[in-house]
Design an enzyme around this catalytic site. Structure first.
Site, mmCIF file in Angstrom:
data_model
loop_
_atom_site.group_PDB
_atom_site.id
_atom_site.type_symbol
_atom_site.label_atom_id
_atom_site.label_comp_id
_atom_site.label_asym_id
_atom_site.label_seq_id
_atom_site.Cartn_x
_atom_site.Cartn_y
_atom_site.Cartn_z
ATOM 1 N N ARG A 99 0.832 -1.211 0.000
ATOM 2 C CA ARG A 99 0.000 0.000 0.000
ATOM 3 C C ARG A 99 0.864 1.257 0.000
ATOM 4 O O ARG A 99 0.552 2.244 -0.678
ATOM 5 C CB ARG A 99 -0.960 -0.010 1.201
ATOM 6 C CG ARG A 99 -1.996 1.112 1.147
ATOM 7 C CD ARG A 99 -3.085 0.961 2.186
ATOM 8 N NE ARG A 99 -2.584 1.120 3.543
ATOM 9 C CZ ARG A 99 -3.324 0.994 4.646
ATOM 10 N NH1 ARG A 99 -4.618 0.684 4.548
ATOM 11 N NH2 ARG A 99 -2.798 1.153 5.834
ATOM 12 N N LYS B 233 -2.657 7.038 1.113
ATOM 13 C CA LYS B 233 -2.405 7.320 2.534
ATOM 14 C C LYS B 233 -1.291 8.358 2.592
ATOM 15 O O LYS B 233 -0.105 8.038 2.702
ATOM 16 C CB LYS B 233 -2.015 6.019 3.253
ATOM 17 C CG LYS B 233 -2.148 6.104 4.751
ATOM 18 C CD LYS B 233 -2.226 4.733 5.361
ATOM 19 C CE LYS B 233 -2.028 4.745 6.849
ATOM 20 N NZ LYS B 233 -2.989 5.565 7.580
HETATM 21 N N1 PMP Z 1 -9.143 5.124 7.332
HETATM 22 C C1 PMP Z 1 -8.234 6.077 7.574
HETATM 23 C C2 PMP Z 1 -8.513 7.464 7.134
HETATM 24 C C3 PMP Z 1 -7.035 5.755 8.229
HETATM 25 O O1 PMP Z 1 -6.127 6.703 8.462
HETATM 26 C C4 PMP Z 1 -6.815 4.423 8.652
HETATM 27 C C5 PMP Z 1 -5.582 3.989 9.384
HETATM 28 N N2 PMP Z 1 -4.545 4.774 9.387
HETATM 29 C C6 PMP Z 1 -7.805 3.465 8.387
HETATM 30 C C7 PMP Z 1 -8.946 3.846 7.715
HETATM 31 C C8 PMP Z 1 -7.602 2.035 8.791
HETATM 32 O O2 PMP Z 1 -6.631 1.426 7.980
HETATM 33 P P1 PMP Z 1 -5.780 0.185 8.449
HETATM 34 O O3 PMP Z 1 -6.742 -0.867 8.867
HETATM 35 O O4 PMP Z 1 -5.011 -0.209 7.255
HETATM 36 O O5 PMP Z 1 -4.933 0.627 9.590
#
Ligand code: PMP
Length: 299
Positions: A52, A151
């Protein structure tokens, strides 16, 4: 012991781990990152996080100067240097140092930062009593403005939503998209339970494709639960039997109140409890927890 932070191939004591004021990561939020967890020395879903990170970088036309294997090695070495078993790992790649001005071409070499820190766990009571959330006016970034799948280091959209929820006396904000459909929270994805089925917004609702979200979907389907990735509105939130949030740091957190409406019986629901138990089993069992780090851990 002071934690050591990796910056561009070298480890620095945390007080000396600094970046330039001309780094476009600082000046413009120009960069990408990942938040990862290690459980008892095993880094959970490392490959997925690294993939990712590189896709986020590609989407913003940022070429990470080391390859995925080298990134993994750098991460392991940082964990090892800090002798951490259960940690929160932050991988950051900034556009690097450049002149003032938005052009990404002004920055020649992206900077890589790896912070491995002690994990700050939510109080365990929270997983029983749940949290209070509100829907907020700040919509999630429109995918044609800044796709939430990236991200990136600019979290102002999420911070504005968080401010709104805190001002409203709730600990979390549920963000809608430009069409008014439920998208996600400020740092977590959202699920609801209705009549024994799970419902979560699809990726094209404009959300981050959470790795915990994907893991929970897989766990639920394996357990015979029907999971639907479909658009839904505040009405479905208000009439849900259960609601929970998913994220790497928080894992699975029950939501018991939304905009003043009690969700279900006002406690962590049965399906949420059972998924949390399964998730904890998966992350904490050495066979399934992911890549074992060559970390020598003091016991
Ligand atoms: N949505 C947003 C906006 C986030 O910042 C995150 C985690 N940083 C998530 C969802 C959850 O993602 P993950 O399960 O990959 O940590």
């Amino acid at each position: 012991m002071a934690l050591k932070v990796y910056i561009d191939g070298k480890l620095f004591p945390q007080d000396e781990a600094k970046v330039s004021v001309f780094d476009h990561g600082l000046l413009y939020g120009d960069g990408v990152f990942e938040g990862i967890r290690s459980y008892n020395g095993n880094v959970f879903k490392l490959q997925e996080h690294i993939d990712r990170l590189y896709e986020s970088a590609k989407a913003i036309a940022l070429q990470i100067p080391i390859n995925k294997e080298e990134m993994q090695e750098a991460l392991y070495n940082t964990l090892k240097a800090n002798n951490l078993k259960d940690s929160y790992i932050r991988l950051v790649v900034t556009r690097g140092v450049g002149k003032l001005g938005l052009e990404h071409t002004k920055c020649k070499i992206p900077s890589i930062i790896i912070i491995t820190d002690f994990i700050e766990l939510y109080p365990s009571r929270l997983y029983e009593v749940g949290i209070d959330a509100v829907t907020v006016r700040t919509i999630r970034n429109h995918f044609e403005a800044l796709n939430p799948r990236i991200k990136c280091l600019n979290y102002m959209n999420n911070i504005l939503a968080k401010i709104e929820s805190l001002n409203a006396g709730a600990s979390e904000a549920i963000m809608l998209n430009a069409e008014g459909y439920v998208a996600e929270c400020t740092g977590e994805n959202i699920f609801i339970v209705k009549h024994g089925e799970l419902l979560t917004p699809p990726v094209n609702a404009g959300i981050l494709k959470g790795i915990t979200r994907d893991t929970v979907i897989e766990l639920a389907r394996k357990g015979g639960i029907n999971v639907m990735e479909e658009l839904f509105t505040r009405y479905e939130l208000y009439t849900a039997d259960e609601c929970f949030l998913t994220g790497t740091a928080a894992e699975i957190v029950p939501v018991v109140k939304i905009d003043g409406r009690v969700v279900g019986n006002g406690k962590c629901g049965r399906m949420t409890q059972s998924l949390l138990a399964k998730y904890r089993e998966l992350t904490r069992s050495p066979e399934t927890a992911g890549v074992a780090t060559p970390v020598t851990v003091k016991t």
